[in-house]
Design a protein around this motif. Structure first.
Motif, PDB file in Angstrom:
ATOM      1  N   GLN A  58       0.835  -1.202   0.000  1.00 28.35           N
ATOM      2  CA  GLN A  58       0.000   0.000   0.000  1.00 28.35           C
ATOM      3  C   GLN A  58       0.870   1.253   0.000  1.00 28.35           C
ATOM      4  O   GLN A  58       0.607   2.203  -0.738  1.00 28.35           O
ATOM      5  N   GLY A  59       1.922   1.244   0.796  1.00 26.96           N
ATOM      6  CA  GLY A  59       2.844   2.377   0.823  1.00 26.96           C
ATOM      7  C   GLY A  59       3.549   2.577  -0.507  1.00 26.96           C
ATOM      8  O   GLY A  59       3.713   3.705  -0.982  1.00 26.96           O
ATOM      9  N   GLU A  60       3.981   1.475  -1.128  1.00 31.16           N
ATOM     10  CA  GLU A  60       4.679   1.577  -2.412  1.00 31.16           C
ATOM     11  C   GLU A  60       3.759   2.093  -3.512  1.00 31.16           C
ATOM     12  O   GLU A  60       4.190   2.845  -4.383  1.00 31.16           O
ATOM     13  N   LEU A  61       2.492   1.687  -3.471  1.00 31.70           N
ATOM     14  CA  LEU A  61       1.543   2.219  -4.452  1.00 31.70           C
ATOM     15  C   LEU A  61       1.316   3.714  -4.240  1.00 31.70           C
ATOM     16  O   LEU A  61       1.206   4.472  -5.199  1.00 31.70           O
ATOM     17  N   GLY A  62       1.255   4.136  -2.984  1.00 33.60           N
ATOM     18  CA  GLY A  62       1.126   5.565  -2.693  1.00 33.60           C
ATOM     19  C   GLY A  62       2.334   6.349  -3.167  1.00 33.60           C
ATOM     20  O   GLY A  62       2.211   7.452  -3.706  1.00 33.60           O
ATOM     21  N   LEU A  63       3.522   5.765  -2.977  1.00 33.69           N
ATOM     22  CA  LEU A  63       4.754   6.403  -3.447  1.00 33.69           C
ATOM     23  C   LEU A  63       4.744   6.519  -4.971  1.00 33.69           C
ATOM     24  O   LEU A  63       5.092   7.566  -5.531  1.00 33.69           O
ATOM     25  N   LYS A  64       4.327   5.479  -5.642  1.00 33.70           N
ATOM     26  CA  LYS A  64       4.234   5.492  -7.103  1.00 33.70           C
ATOM     27  C   LYS A  64       3.208   6.539  -7.560  1.00 33.70           C
ATOM     28  O   LYS A  64       3.466   7.290  -8.510  1.00 33.70           O
ATOM     29  N   GLN A  65       2.064   6.596  -6.865  1.00 33.69           N
ATOM     30  CA  GLN A  65       1.039   7.578  -7.210  1.00 33.69           C
ATOM     31  C   GLN A  65       1.584   8.995  -7.039  1.00 33.69           C
ATOM     32  O   GLN A  65       1.305   9.878  -7.847  1.00 33.69           O
ATOM     33  N   HIS A  66       2.399   9.209  -5.996  1.00 34.63           N
ATOM     34  CA  HIS A  66       2.994  10.537  -5.777  1.00 34.63           C
ATOM     35  C   HIS A  66       3.930  10.915  -6.926  1.00 34.63           C
ATOM     36  O   HIS A  66       3.971  12.073  -7.335  1.00 34.63           O
ATOM     37  N   THR A  67       4.681   9.947  -7.460  1.00 38.48           N
ATOM     38  CA  THR A  67       5.587  10.272  -8.571  1.00 38.48           C
ATOM     39  C   THR A  67       4.805  10.673  -9.816  1.00 38.48           C
ATOM     40  O   THR A  67       5.308  11.440 -10.630  1.00 38.48           O
ATOM     41  N   LEU A  68       3.570  10.170  -9.944  1.00 37.84           N
ATOM     42  CA  LEU A  68       2.741  10.524 -11.094  1.00 37.84           C
ATOM     43  C   LEU A  68       1.977  11.825 -10.870  1.00 37.84           C
ATOM     44  O   LEU A  68       1.663  12.530 -11.829  1.00 37.84           O
ATOM     45  N   GLN A  69       1.653  12.129  -9.614  1.00 39.12           N
ATOM     46  CA  GLN A  69       0.901  13.342  -9.283  1.00 39.12           C
ATOM     47  C   GLN A  69       1.578  14.035  -8.102  1.00 39.12           C
ATOM     48  O   GLN A  69       1.058  14.012  -6.980  1.00 39.12           O
ATOM     49  N   PRO A  70       2.724  14.645  -8.311  1.00 44.55           N
ATOM     50  CA  PRO A  70       3.455  15.241  -7.192  1.00 44.55           C
ATOM     51  C   PRO A  70       2.708  16.365  -6.476  1.00 44.55           C
ATOM     52  O   PRO A  70       2.977  16.642  -5.319  1.00 44.55           O
ATOM     53  N   ALA A  71       1.754  16.986  -7.129  1.00 43.96           N
ATOM     54  CA  ALA A  71       0.998  18.058  -6.481  1.00 43.96           C
ATOM     55  C   ALA A  71       0.087  17.510  -5.376  1.00 43.96           C
ATOM     56  O   ALA A  71      -0.260  18.227  -4.444  1.00 43.96           O
ATOM     57  N   THR A 108       0.033  15.895  -2.382  1.00 42.95           N
ATOM     58  CA  THR A 108       1.017  15.536  -1.348  1.00 42.95           C
ATOM     59  C   THR A 108       0.514  14.484  -0.373  1.00 42.95           C
ATOM     60  O   THR A 108       1.319  13.858   0.305  1.00 42.95           O
ATOM     61  N   HIS A 109      -0.791  14.268  -0.305  1.00 41.16           N
ATOM     62  CA  HIS A 109      -1.290  13.283   0.651  1.00 41.16           C
ATOM     63  C   HIS A 109      -0.831  11.862   0.313  1.00 41.16           C
ATOM     64  O   HIS A 109      -0.692  11.033   1.203  1.00 41.16           O
ATOM     65  N   TYR A 110      -0.569  11.587  -0.956  1.00 38.22           N
ATOM     66  CA  TYR A 110      -0.060  10.256  -1.313  1.00 38.22           C
ATOM     67  C   TYR A 110       1.295  10.002  -0.656  1.00 38.22           C
ATOM     68  O   TYR A 110       1.551   8.910  -0.145  1.00 38.22           O
ATOM     69  N   LEU A 111       2.135  10.992  -0.660  1.00 39.15           N
ATOM     70  CA  LEU A 111       3.460  10.845  -0.066  1.00 39.15           C
ATOM     71  C   LEU A 111       3.359  10.692   1.453  1.00 39.15           C
ATOM     72  O   LEU A 111       4.005   9.814   2.036  1.00 39.15           O
ATOM     73  N   SER A 112       2.545  11.504   2.087  1.00 37.89           N
ATOM     74  CA  SER A 112       2.415  11.404   3.549  1.00 37.89           C
ATOM     75  C   SER A 112       1.760  10.086   3.959  1.00 37.89           C
ATOM     76  O   SER A 112       2.142   9.483   4.967  1.00 37.89           O
ATOM     77  N   ASP A 113       0.790   9.607   3.173  1.00 31.94           N
ATOM     78  CA  ASP A 113       0.171   8.303   3.463  1.00 31.94           C
ATOM     79  C   ASP A 113       1.185   7.173   3.313  1.00 31.94           C
ATOM     80  O   ASP A 113       1.225   6.245   4.123  1.00 31.94           O
ATOM     81  N   CYS A 144      10.665   8.525   0.337  1.00 35.93           N
ATOM     82  CA  CYS A 144       9.681   9.510   0.803  1.00 35.93           C
ATOM     83  C   CYS A 144      10.378  10.771   1.318  1.00 35.93           C
ATOM     84  O   CYS A 144       9.975  11.890   0.981  1.00 35.93           O
ATOM     85  N   TYR A 145      11.402  10.581   2.136  1.00 36.00           N
ATOM     86  CA  TYR A 145      12.142  11.739   2.663  1.00 36.00           C
ATOM     87  C   TYR A 145      12.795  12.515   1.540  1.00 36.00           C
ATOM     88  O   TYR A 145      12.835  13.746   1.544  1.00 36.00           O
ATOM     89  N   TRP A 146      13.319  11.821   0.538  1.00 36.36           N
ATOM     90  CA  TRP A 146      13.954  12.494  -0.603  1.00 36.36           C
ATOM     91  C   TRP A 146      12.939  13.333  -1.365  1.00 36.36           C
ATOM     92  O   TRP A 146      13.185  14.474  -1.728  1.00 36.36           O
ATOM     93  N   PHE A 147      11.742  12.735  -1.619  1.00 37.76           N
ATOM     94  CA  PHE A 147      10.700  13.476  -2.351  1.00 37.76           C
ATOM     95  C   PHE A 147      10.196  14.671  -1.554  1.00 37.76           C
ATOM     96  O   PHE A 147       9.831  15.690  -2.119  1.00 37.76           O
ATOM     97  N   GLU A 148      10.183  14.560  -0.229  1.00 36.71           N
ATOM     98  CA  GLU A 148       9.757  15.693   0.596  1.00 36.71           C
ATOM     99  C   GLU A 148      10.685  16.895   0.454  1.00 36.71           C
ATOM    100  O   GLU A 148      10.237  18.036   0.483  1.00 36.71           O
ATOM    101  N   THR A 149      11.981  16.620   0.298  1.00 38.36           N
ATOM    102  CA  THR A 149      12.947  17.719   0.234  1.00 38.36           C
ATOM    103  C   THR A 149      13.233  18.192  -1.184  1.00 38.36           C
ATOM    104  O   THR A 149      13.903  19.200  -1.364  1.00 38.36           O
ATOM    105  N   ASN A 150      12.778  17.477  -2.178  1.00 43.86           N
ATOM    106  CA  ASN A 150      13.052  17.858  -3.586  1.00 43.86           C
ATOM    107  C   ASN A 150      11.794  18.160  -4.356  1.00 43.86           C
ATOM    108  O   ASN A 150      10.754  17.784  -4.195  1.00 43.86           O
TER     109      ASN A 150
END
Length: 186
Positions: free
Chosen positions: A131-144, A146-151, A180-186
């Motif tokens: 579930q976390g990996e799918l959320g991370l993947k979803q964040h890479t497709l829709q970076p705006a 941000t709830h996907y990354l935090s989830d 996740c931490y990398w995406f938060e800072t970049n």
């Protein structure tokens, strides 16, 4: 002399199981057979057969590229009556199907439902990681969004806090949390 045939029904391993007309009508009406005990719970042996048939049906639908139908079928193995191996397979197949279709939120919702209902399942750790990996993947497709990354980060932190999973899953959770931490800072 020829042995006289008995009018008694065969018993033991040679006996043919009887099927009531009601059961046959239900099978004909639904086109499916569901193996359950009278109280509604599948027995261990019967649950294995049911889980195997669900997995086979999912594979057939997947090979026909009917991914939505395959995901629905595989979701049937996200129960406490399915053997852990079939639960694990269902979690992974749902993720794989979501990637093929680009429908990460549907798979995440199914996994969240599984985790809510069966938090003590032997594959709950894998479901949480997936579930976390799918959320991370979803964040890479829709970076705006941000709830996907935090989830996703929440899923990895929860998994790492329990620290009950095997080393492969824990190592992957650390790596994914790092992303996740990398995406938060970049």
């Amino acid at each position: 002399p020829a042995a006289a045939k008995s009018s008694q029904p065969a018993k033991g391993t040679d006996a043919v199981p009887s099927v009531s007309n009601r059961s046959m009508s239900q099978i004909e009406a639904t086109g499916r057979v569901k193996i359950v005990k009278e109280n509604g719970n599948a027995t261990c042996g019967k649950a294995v057969y049911l889980a195997d048939s669900v997995a086979l049906q999912g594979e057939v639908l997947d090979s026909m590229k009917r991914w939505t139908n395959a995901a629905e079928v595989w979701s049937q193995n996200l129960t406490n009556t399915a053997p852990p191996a079939r639960q694990r397979e269902a979690v992974l197949k749902l993720a794989e199907t979501a990637v093929k279709q680009g429908q990460f939120t549907n798979a995440m919702a199914r996994l969240a439902d599984f985790l809510t209902r069966f938090s003590n399942s032997p594959v709950a750790d894998l479901a949480l990681l997936t579930q976390g990996e799918l959320g991370l993947k979803q964040h890479t497709l829709q970076p705006a969004e941000t709830h996907y990354l935090s989830d996703a980060l929440q899923n990895f932190n929860q998994l790492l806090a329990t620290n009950s999973a095997g080393t492969n899953i824990i190592g992957q959770a650390h790596l994914d949390r790092g992303w996740c931490y990398w995406f938060e800072t970049n």
